[in-house]
Design a protein around this motif. Sequence first.
Motif, PDB file in Angstrom:
ATOM      1  N   LYS A  51     -21.317  -6.485 -28.386  1.00 47.16           N
ATOM      2  CA  LYS A  51     -22.475  -5.452 -27.463  1.00 47.16           C
ATOM      3  C   LYS A  51     -22.819  -3.875 -27.498  1.00 47.16           C
ATOM      4  O   LYS A  51     -23.593  -3.512 -28.257  1.00 47.16           O
ATOM      5  N   LEU A  52     -20.590  -3.599 -28.775  1.00 45.86           N
ATOM      6  CA  LEU A  52     -20.954  -1.998 -28.480  1.00 45.86           C
ATOM      7  C   LEU A  52     -21.815  -1.945 -30.125  1.00 45.86           C
ATOM      8  O   LEU A  52     -21.828  -0.679 -29.898  1.00 45.86           O
ATOM      9  N   SER A  55     -26.570  -4.625 -29.537  1.00 44.13           N
ATOM     10  CA  SER A  55     -27.265  -3.825 -29.209  1.00 44.13           C
ATOM     11  C   SER A  55     -28.089  -3.300 -29.993  1.00 44.13           C
ATOM     12  O   SER A  55     -29.320  -3.111 -29.702  1.00 44.13           O
ATOM     13  N   GLU A  62     -29.846  -3.770 -21.501  1.00 44.01           N
ATOM     14  CA  GLU A  62     -28.752  -3.914 -21.100  1.00 44.01           C
ATOM     15  C   GLU A  62     -29.191  -5.155 -20.335  1.00 44.01           C
ATOM     16  O   GLU A  62     -29.060  -6.359 -20.010  1.00 44.01           O
ATOM     17  N   TRP A 274     -17.730  -6.816 -18.917  1.00 43.79           N
ATOM     18  CA  TRP A 274     -18.377  -5.476 -19.290  1.00 43.79           C
ATOM     19  C   TRP A 274     -17.345  -4.365 -19.013  1.00 43.79           C
ATOM     20  O   TRP A 274     -17.415  -3.095 -19.239  1.00 43.79           O
ATOM     21  N   THR A 277     -17.797  -1.605 -22.104  1.00 40.45           N
ATOM     22  CA  THR A 277     -18.809  -1.119 -21.151  1.00 40.45           C
ATOM     23  C   THR A 277     -18.609  -0.203 -20.470  1.00 40.45           C
ATOM     24  O   THR A 277     -18.605   1.190 -20.538  1.00 40.45           O
ATOM     25  N   LYS A 280     -16.137   2.872 -22.779  1.00 40.94           N
ATOM     26  CA  LYS A 280     -15.881   3.336 -23.389  1.00 40.94           C
ATOM     27  C   LYS A 280     -17.389   4.505 -22.822  1.00 40.94           C
ATOM     28  O   LYS A 280     -16.898   5.642 -22.834  1.00 40.94           O
ATOM     29  N   ALA A 281     -17.932   4.190 -21.236  1.00 42.63           N
ATOM     30  CA  ALA A 281     -18.547   5.311 -20.321  1.00 42.63           C
ATOM     31  C   ALA A 281     -17.775   6.687 -19.516  1.00 42.63           C
ATOM     32  O   ALA A 281     -18.078   7.225 -19.483  1.00 42.63           O
ATOM     33  N   LYS A 403     -28.157  -1.396 -13.837  1.00 44.84           N
ATOM     34  CA  LYS A 403     -27.354  -0.423 -15.527  1.00 44.84           C
ATOM     35  C   LYS A 403     -28.940   0.214 -15.554  1.00 44.84           C
ATOM     36  O   LYS A 403     -29.104   1.438 -15.841  1.00 44.84           O
ATOM     37  N   THR A 409     -23.452   2.150 -14.055  1.00 41.61           N
ATOM     38  CA  THR A 409     -22.727   0.831 -13.574  1.00 41.61           C
ATOM     39  C   THR A 409     -22.186   1.104 -11.571  1.00 41.61           C
ATOM     40  O   THR A 409     -21.899  -0.177 -11.464  1.00 41.61           O
TER      41      THR A 409
END
Length: 437
Positions: A51-52, A55, A62, A274, A277, A280-281, A403, A409
């Motif tokens: 997904k990183l 997407s 999302e 997740w 993600t 990363k956030a 999200k 999140t």
Amino acid sequence: MTALTATSGEEAGPVAETDKTYAKVFWRIVPLLMLCYVVAYLDRVNVGFAKLQMSQDLGFSETVYGLGAGLFFIGYFLFEVPSNILLHRLGARVWIARIMITWGLMSAAFAWVQTPITFYVMRFLLGIAEAGFYPGVILYLTYWYPAQRRAKIIALFMSAIPVAGIFGNPLSGWIMDLFQGASGFHGWQWMFIIEALPALVMGLVVLACLDNGIRSAKWLDEREKQLLEREIAADQKGTESKHAIGAIFSDRRVWLMCLIYFCFVMGQYGLTFWMPTLIKATGVTGNLNIGLFSAIPFGCAIVAMNLIGRSADARRERRWHLVVPALFGALGFVIAASFVHNTVVSVAALSLAAAGVLTCAPLFWSLPTSFLSGAAAAVGIAAINSVGNLAGFVSPYLIGFLKDATQSTQSGMYVLAGMLVVGAVAVLRTPAKLVNR
């Protein structure tokens, strides 16, 4: 005094022989099954790492990602009970090998996904391909281990989940960074192709090495086979006649198990899909770095699940060994949601969440397998796992939707925490005398 000594020696002899035989069984089947599950889980959740890049490359929102990730479990749900019945009839060796080879082929095909529709279809088909593997292994372990030995064995088997996270997340990040642009493919495409190969290899290994049960194991002598068969017969005494296959779906205890497992799986897949993600956030950059940080919570989970699994077997207590980890998992999600931009606190909280959530899954199976056996267990375990794994559809889709709706999140993490609390309360509705053995 002499009589007492002789009695002690007579008791110690059979116990030592039994332990030696089970050690032999362990080294023959458990490491192989663990390795298979490492490969299975990596192919199931590596879409979270893809997904990183995927997407952005394909323009997926999302919600699109969450729906696609979750559709795996619809295919899984629809075909799991038939798959487990076939395993019981055809034998574990052929059926588990078939599952691994077909899911390896399907996982590699993800490299050619281009649109949301093809993403949805491929995730659904992957679920069909893998349906029956996990409940099939749980059923297979009941052929070898009585209830009082099962929690720690299932915990060891399910250590494959955090092991897949520890090694798989950094590996996925490394592949995506190293192979980006090679031969015109994106890094995430190479990741799907390369990480599918072990499933094909392990399918052939299973076909060559796995035995269907005690009687077909050539590496056991006749005395050892009879010892194991007596253990299993004593464990299942009185359960088979009480649980005809047709009665499984009218048994309220089975539906309570479905509810409990649904709640725990919500937390499990919310975490695993997740995790990259969420890391990363917090400000971590670089796919390999994200993978390395993501490995920390899974390392904590390995320690927790095996220590608590051993404790549950030693004390023959199941309920509180499930309730306490579930509540700690809920606390971890709440803290992680409250400190989303602090890497140190978030990773520590996600470690608590992972230790709690991933500990619940193996310990849970000591509940239904305490009152299901034989063909009824084949159907019952698959049914519980099927309904519970619908949470694997709900969890990633719900978090993705929330999200997109809130640009955060946090709300999704709070939902996961609430589901773990519901699961803990439901566990306490299970009579202690039914499962504490």
